[in-house]
Design a protein around this motif. Structure first.
Motif, PDB file in Angstrom:
ATOM      1  N   ILE A  84      35.543  14.436   1.080  1.00 49.60           N
ATOM      2  CA  ILE A  84      34.489  14.335   2.093  1.00 49.60           C
ATOM      3  C   ILE A  84      34.187  15.244   2.990  1.00 49.60           C
ATOM      4  O   ILE A  84      33.076  15.642   3.199  1.00 49.60           O
ATOM      5  N   PRO A  85      35.240  15.943   3.678  1.00 52.41           N
ATOM      6  CA  PRO A  85      34.883  16.894   4.487  1.00 52.41           C
ATOM      7  C   PRO A  85      34.135  18.163   3.811  1.00 52.41           C
ATOM      8  O   PRO A  85      33.402  18.883   4.227  1.00 52.41           O
ATOM      9  N   THR A  86      34.740  18.397   2.419  1.00 50.15           N
ATOM     10  CA  THR A  86      33.927  19.544   1.722  1.00 50.15           C
ATOM     11  C   THR A  86      32.708  19.124   1.375  1.00 50.15           C
ATOM     12  O   THR A  86      31.663  19.997   1.701  1.00 50.15           O
ATOM     13  N   PHE A  87      32.475  17.895   0.788  1.00 52.10           N
ATOM     14  CA  PHE A  87      30.887  17.563   0.583  1.00 52.10           C
ATOM     15  C   PHE A  87      29.979  17.699   1.907  1.00 52.10           C
ATOM     16  O   PHE A  87      28.873  18.309   1.723  1.00 52.10           O
ATOM     17  N   ILE A  88      30.552  17.293   3.008  1.00 53.40           N
ATOM     18  CA  ILE A  88      29.674  17.289   4.328  1.00 53.40           C
ATOM     19  C   ILE A  88      29.572  18.694   4.830  1.00 53.40           C
ATOM     20  O   ILE A  88      28.371  19.059   5.104  1.00 53.40           O
ATOM     21  N   ARG A  89      30.291  19.377   4.584  1.00 58.81           N
ATOM     22  CA  ARG A  89      30.363  20.923   5.065  1.00 58.81           C
ATOM     23  C   ARG A  89      29.356  21.647   3.907  1.00 58.81           C
ATOM     24  O   ARG A  89      28.419  22.395   4.403  1.00 58.81           O
ATOM     25  N   GLN A  90      29.434  21.221   2.633  1.00 52.61           N
ATOM     26  CA  GLN A  90      28.425  21.770   1.802  1.00 52.61           C
ATOM     27  C   GLN A  90      26.994  21.477   1.648  1.00 52.61           C
ATOM     28  O   GLN A  90      26.169  22.012   2.115  1.00 52.61           O
ATOM     29  N   ALA A  91      26.970  19.880   2.210  1.00 51.46           N
ATOM     30  CA  ALA A  91      25.615  19.295   2.423  1.00 51.46           C
ATOM     31  C   ALA A  91      24.867  19.975   3.721  1.00 51.46           C
ATOM     32  O   ALA A  91      23.731  20.265   3.690  1.00 51.46           O
ATOM     33  N   GLN A  92      25.563  20.140   4.653  1.00 60.16           N
ATOM     34  CA  GLN A  92      24.980  20.617   6.019  1.00 60.16           C
ATOM     35  C   GLN A  92      24.658  22.043   5.895  1.00 60.16           C
ATOM     36  O   GLN A  92      23.664  22.420   6.473  1.00 60.16           O
ATOM     37  N   ALA A  93      25.234  22.968   4.893  1.00 61.58           N
ATOM     38  CA  ALA A  93      24.792  24.215   4.708  1.00 61.58           C
ATOM     39  C   ALA A  93      23.797  24.230   3.595  1.00 61.58           C
ATOM     40  O   ALA A  93      23.373  25.543   3.232  1.00 61.58           O
ATOM     41  N   ASN A  94      23.166  23.028   3.268  1.00 60.11           N
ATOM     42  CA  ASN A  94      22.409  23.082   1.914  1.00 60.11           C
ATOM     43  C   ASN A  94      22.990  24.033   0.819  1.00 60.11           C
ATOM     44  O   ASN A  94      22.145  24.631   0.165  1.00 60.11           O
ATOM     45  N   GLN A  95      24.524  23.977   0.598  1.00 63.47           N
ATOM     46  CA  GLN A  95      25.037  24.685  -0.475  1.00 63.47           C
ATOM     47  C   GLN A  95      25.080  23.777  -1.641  1.00 63.47           C
ATOM     48  O   GLN A  95      25.419  22.447  -1.335  1.00 63.47           O
ATOM     49  N   PRO A  96      25.295  24.176  -2.759  1.00 60.66           N
ATOM     50  CA  PRO A  96      25.792  23.211  -3.947  1.00 60.66           C
ATOM     51  C   PRO A  96      27.303  22.362  -3.617  1.00 60.66           C
ATOM     52  O   PRO A  96      27.899  22.966  -3.128  1.00 60.66           O
ATOM     53  N   ILE A  97      26.928  21.023  -3.976  1.00 62.62           N
ATOM     54  CA  ILE A  97      28.010  20.258  -3.833  1.00 62.62           C
ATOM     55  C   ILE A  97      28.950  20.391  -4.897  1.00 62.62           C
ATOM     56  O   ILE A  97      28.323  20.014  -6.131  1.00 62.62           O
ATOM     57  N   THR A  98      30.255  20.842  -4.967  1.00 62.89           N
ATOM     58  CA  THR A  98      31.066  20.889  -5.926  1.00 62.89           C
ATOM     59  C   THR A  98      31.635  19.532  -6.467  1.00 62.89           C
ATOM     60  O   THR A  98      32.665  19.289  -5.594  1.00 62.89           O
ATOM     61  N   VAL A  99      31.469  19.016  -7.262  1.00 63.61           N
ATOM     62  CA  VAL A  99      32.201  18.087  -7.920  1.00 63.61           C
ATOM     63  C   VAL A  99      33.128  18.226  -9.023  1.00 63.61           C
ATOM     64  O   VAL A  99      32.604  18.958 -10.083  1.00 63.61           O
ATOM     65  N   PHE A 100      34.267  17.893  -8.983  1.00 61.03           N
ATOM     66  CA  PHE A 100      35.218  18.071 -10.288  1.00 61.03           C
ATOM     67  C   PHE A 100      35.110  17.316 -11.442  1.00 61.03           C
ATOM     68  O   PHE A 100      34.644  15.982 -11.083  1.00 61.03           O
ATOM     69  N   GLY A 101      35.165  17.906 -12.723  1.00 59.94           N
ATOM     70  CA  GLY A 101      35.110  17.130 -13.645  1.00 59.94           C
ATOM     71  C   GLY A 101      33.609  16.795 -13.969  1.00 59.94           C
ATOM     72  O   GLY A 101      32.672  17.623 -13.667  1.00 59.94           O
ATOM     73  N   ASP A 102      33.217  15.621 -14.727  1.00 61.67           N
ATOM     74  CA  ASP A 102      32.015  15.127 -14.673  1.00 61.67           C
ATOM     75  C   ASP A 102      31.591  14.139 -13.599  1.00 61.67           C
ATOM     76  O   ASP A 102      30.708  13.608 -13.497  1.00 61.67           O
TER      77      ASP A 102
END
Ligand code: NAD
Length: 312
Positions: free
Chosen positions: A188-206
């Motif tokens: 969650i903190p990783t996704f929020i950080r990436q989303a707020q910077a409009n950077q790609p959201i990195t999801v592991f696996g599929d």
């Protein structure tokens, strides 16, 4: 005034627990070596009802006052931290838990061990009830955390059965909220950080692996209810609302109004495929269940982030 000791009290969960205990009229002694926690998390609590003790729990501990409750949370908890600190993780789970249990025995205090859903490993049973013994790889990179917690559970039950210490064990499922570190590697903190910077959201696996996320306020309520109960056997505390990592990424994009796209990265070794608590025991024994749905929890995290931009 009752006194509670919170080990790991300067960390994410521990600091929220300290907040609630102080608000509930406890005197709180927070024991932490600041390995992954921060004084910033407890700065606002300094006062006569709160003491911070900078101490490494793998070393013997003495406290010169009566203690009623001990919440033992000290341990690296995010994969990034325990992979970086494998020996410290094993030591705080073993020596650290010995020392915290020794303190509980000396003070005749009720002792709560913060264990984890990771004791179930990659589970063959879904959702996971406390009666499931787990499927853990002891020699994989995550073994340092999973086995430290399994050892800590065994140790807690031995102190209870042989030494008569009043203990309980909570198996915490993924929890999120304010004060998580933006770079602690948790979803969650990783996704929020990436989303707020409009950077790609990195999801592991599929992204089809599932998790169940509990908001920190619900979790803290569960810890305190368990500590106040007479239960000795493990109790799951977590939110049974299960979703895939891909759904989580989409929920974060929606909550932040981000333009981020989702990208996929290699799955970490021994990453569990599913994770969902069976909370029947928590409901029956404690009358506890979570009240804060994911959308509301994300909203609260984002609101705080706007006020205190360094502490998502
Ligand atoms: P965190 O890293 O934010 O907090 C852990 C705290 O323990 C930090 O303040 C750290 O400095 C302290 N600590 C570590 N080693 C220590 C030592 N040797 N002596 C004294 N203090 C030490 O992690 P968190 O997410 O707040 O997790 C707290 C507890 O809850 C951990 O035991 C973790 O295993 C458990 N847990 C958390 C989650 C979750 O989703 N957050 C899930 C399952 C279990």
């Amino acid at each position: 005034m009752p006194t509670a000791v919170v080990t790991g009290g300067a960390g994410f969960l521990g600091s929220h627990l300290c907040d609630t205990l102080v608000a509930d009229g406890y005197r709180v002694v927070c024991v932490d070596n600041l390995e992954t926690g921060s004084l910033q998390n407890v700065e606002h609590l300094r006062g006569e009802n709160f003491t911070f003790l900078n101490h490494d729990l793998t070393r013997h501990i003495e406290i010169d006052e009566a203690v009623d409750l001990i919440f033992h949370l000290a341990s690296p908890a995010s994969p990034i931290d325990y992979l970086r600190l494998p020996l410290q993780t094993l030591k705080v789970g073993s020596y650290g838990t010995h020392n915290a249990l020794g303190l509980a025995k000396w003070k005749r205090a009720r002792f709560l061990l913060a264990s984890t859903s990771e004791v179930y490993g990659d589970p063959a049973v879904h959702p996971q009830p406390e009666s499931y013994w787990g499927n853990v790889n002891p020699i994989g990179p995550r073994g340092v955390y999973d086995e430290a917690k399994r050892y800590a559970e065994a140790l807690t039950m031995a102190y209870h059965r042989q030494q008569g210490v009043d203990t309980c064990i909570v198996r915490i499922f993924n929890t999120y909220g304010t004060r998580m570190r933006p770079y602690d590697g948790r979803a969650i903190p990783t996704f929020i950080r990436q989303a707020q910077a409009n950077q790609p959201i990195t999801v592991f696996g599929d992204g089809s692996q599932t998790r169940s996320f509990c908001y920190v306020d619900d979790l803290v309520r569960g810890l305190i209810a368990l500590a106040k109960s007479g239960e000795h056997l493990p109790v799951n505390i977590g939110n049974p609302q299960e979703l895939t990592l891909l759904q989580l990424a989409e929920a974060v994009i929606e909550a932040t109004g981000s333009k981020s796209e989702i990208v996929f990265e290699a799955l970490p070794v021994d990453d569990p495929q599913v994770r969902q608590p069976d909370i029947t025991r928590a409901r029956q024994l404690l009358g506890w269940e979570p009240q804060i749905p994911l959308e509301e929890g994300l909203r609260r995290m984002l609101q705080t982030h706007e006020r205190e931009p360094t502490s998502v």
